[in-house]
Write a protein that holds these residues in place. Sequence first.
Motif, short mmCIF file in Angstrom:
data_model
loop_
_atom_site.label_atom_id
_atom_site.label_comp_id
_atom_site.label_asym_id
_atom_site.label_seq_id
_atom_site.Cartn_x
_atom_site.Cartn_y
_atom_site.Cartn_z
N GLU A 162 0.83 -1.20 0.00
CA GLU A 162 0.00 0.00 0.00
C GLU A 162 0.86 1.25 0.00
OE1 GLU A 162 -2.57 -3.16 2.00
OE2 GLU A 162 -0.45 -2.65 1.77
N ILE A 163 1.95 1.23 0.80
CA ILE A 163 2.87 2.38 0.84
C ILE A 163 3.56 2.54 -0.51
CG2 ILE A 163 5.00 3.23 1.88
CD1 ILE A 163 4.12 1.95 4.50
N VAL A 164 3.94 1.43 -1.12
CA VAL A 164 4.59 1.49 -2.44
C VAL A 164 3.66 2.14 -3.46
CG1 VAL A 164 5.39 0.08 -4.37
CG2 VAL A 164 6.14 -0.46 -2.05
N LEU A 165 2.42 1.67 -3.52
CA LEU A 165 1.47 2.25 -4.49
C LEU A 165 1.21 3.73 -4.19
CD1 LEU A 165 -1.09 -0.69 -4.72
CD2 LEU A 165 0.44 0.10 -6.52
N GLN A 166 1.06 4.05 -2.93
CA GLN A 166 0.80 5.44 -2.56
C GLN A 166 1.95 6.35 -3.00
OE1 GLN A 166 -0.06 6.05 1.59
NE2 GLN A 166 0.35 8.24 1.50
N ASN A 167 3.19 5.95 -2.72
CA ASN A 167 4.33 6.80 -3.06
C ASN A 167 4.53 6.91 -4.57
OD1 ASN A 167 4.92 7.33 -0.39
ND2 ASN A 167 6.42 5.68 -0.21
N VAL A 168 4.36 5.79 -5.29
CA VAL A 168 4.55 5.84 -6.74
C VAL A 168 3.47 6.69 -7.40
CG1 VAL A 168 4.56 4.45 -8.84
CG2 VAL A 168 5.77 3.64 -6.83
N GLU B 198 1.61 9.06 -5.95
CA GLU B 198 1.80 10.47 -5.57
C GLU B 198 2.90 11.12 -6.39
OE1 GLU B 198 2.56 10.59 -1.42
OE2 GLU B 198 0.43 10.52 -0.84
N ASN B 199 3.97 10.39 -6.63
CA ASN B 199 5.06 10.92 -7.45
C ASN B 199 4.60 11.15 -8.88
OD1 ASN B 199 8.19 11.30 -7.61
ND2 ASN B 199 7.68 10.02 -9.38
N ALA B 200 3.85 10.19 -9.43
CA ALA B 200 3.37 10.35 -10.81
C ALA B 200 2.38 11.51 -10.92
CB ALA B 200 2.72 9.04 -11.28
N ILE B 201 1.48 11.65 -9.92
CA ILE B 201 0.48 12.72 -9.96
C ILE B 201 1.15 14.09 -9.85
CG2 ILE B 201 -1.43 13.76 -8.67
CD1 ILE B 201 -2.30 10.89 -7.95
N SER B 202 2.13 14.21 -8.96
CA SER B 202 2.75 15.52 -8.75
C SER B 202 3.52 15.99 -9.96
CB SER B 202 3.67 15.46 -7.52
OG SER B 202 4.74 14.54 -7.76
N PHE B 203 4.00 15.07 -10.82
CA PHE B 203 4.75 15.47 -12.01
C PHE B 203 3.92 15.42 -13.29
CE2 PHE B 203 8.33 14.49 -9.24
CZ PHE B 203 9.21 15.51 -9.55
N SER B 204 2.61 15.11 -13.18
CA SER B 204 1.77 15.03 -14.37
C SER B 204 1.12 16.38 -14.66
CB SER B 204 0.69 13.97 -14.19
OG SER B 204 1.26 12.68 -14.08
N PRO B 205 1.19 16.86 -15.89
CA PRO B 205 0.52 18.13 -16.23
C PRO B 205 -0.98 17.94 -16.36
CG PRO B 205 1.58 17.18 -18.16
CD PRO B 205 1.97 16.31 -17.02
#
Length: 498
Positions: A386-392, A394-401
């Motif tokens: 769950e932590i792995v999915l959350q971090n990945v 969140e990282n993808a969302i924060s860098f997505s336009p």
Amino acid sequence: MLRRLAASLTLKLVALIGLFVALPIVLYGQFESADGQMQILVTRAVQDRSALIAEALTPVLRETDPSEPMNLNRALEKYASSGTVLKLMYQPPAARTASRFYLVASAPPLAPEAVTAELEELGQRGILQRLSEACTWNASDEMRYSRADGTVELLTSIVPIRVRGNCWILTTTHVASDFLNTSIGRPYWQTREIRIAAAIYLVGALLAVLVALGIRLSLRRFRNVADEIALGRTADATFVQRNTVPELSGVARDFDRLVHELRRVSREIRQSAEDNAHSFKTPLAAVQSALRPVRRAVPEEDQRARRALEIVDSSLARLLNLVNAAQRHDMGTADLIDAPRVPTDLALLIEDAARHFREILAARDIGLVVKLDRGAIVRTATGMMEIVLQNVLENAISFSPTGSKIAVSLRVSADTVELAVDDEGPGIDAEKIDSVFQRYFSLRPEDGIGSDRAVEHSGLGLWIVRRNVEALGGQVIAANRPGGGLSIRMVLPRFVIH
């Protein structure tokens, strides 16, 4: 690869089985060939001995009247030995055409009434015909035949003796199997030595199989104990109790000691995380409480003091976030050591994560494309993936336009499960992409895509991803997509439910 093959117990067992199969075949062929040579030597020795006896009898036969040969028994007895039967046959010149022979002497001696039966048996075996041929061609001969019951094979040497125009025949008969323990008279595999060797070989093969099975069963018991410990069923899961091989008792004790130490370290990490968090949060909360009257006492027009208070509040909030992150990190580390691994369906976790991030994705106008294979079962501790999915995510969302898409795919193969998260963001500099999973590494800009000021980032997100995935026996890879964006692939061992 070659090193792993050289260390493989299975490969060594296969080689040992091949050796056990090939060795008797090769040795049997060599021994059989040697026995064949021994048979030839023994047969020649028998023939030479018969020839020597014939040479010794020749002077006696010159002095013997064929019509009165009864004194020849004493001459034959000089050359008789245990297991050897000597017979002296005489063919009168008038009886050559009829192949008729007279038994004139024997050692051991025969009773007169047994002579006729002996001659009849020689005739039935075809020996009388061979005697006639030996006289005609004056050549020695050798033949084998079995007794009437078929249990014993006899080896008979035929030597003609020419004396004053008369033909005498010396026959020397032996039990074929008595010669130096060779296989004369029977198949080689029936010899005593081969049967003893076969029995020893079978006992050795059985012992080797039992040793191999014992090692395999012991390793399987150790694996079962390790699985039970990993699954959290630790009530009776000890290596010492399950081990049945005395030689492995020391290893079992070391394993139990290691498990005990890991649990102790896990407890200490959890306790230390709680103590540290409490120790830091208490003074921080006191500072925050002390700032409230100061904030009320500072006039609204004193912008410099107000700005200082904002900096202090921001720093306190950052400190609290760091304390919480450190506590989560330590708790996660303890879970990696001691938390039970249970079969978990990754597809269900991804679907739950998608629902959790639905509002965030909608607020930023980011699409989510999910493609999942079923049967993606992995063994993981509660909360790790769950932590792995959350971090990945969140990282993808924060860098997505805005207006872009994030693709999450889950593929299942026979032995592995591959989870990929692809975004359409700016990607990462190729020279720095290998550092993306390092601790405290961050490439977030001050402004623009990826700044994400609303969330406090500590540079641990992707490092935690790699730590958790590798702790589960998997690997994680980051790569820039050809069309732009970043792709993070995680490959985990698949757990097959039997």
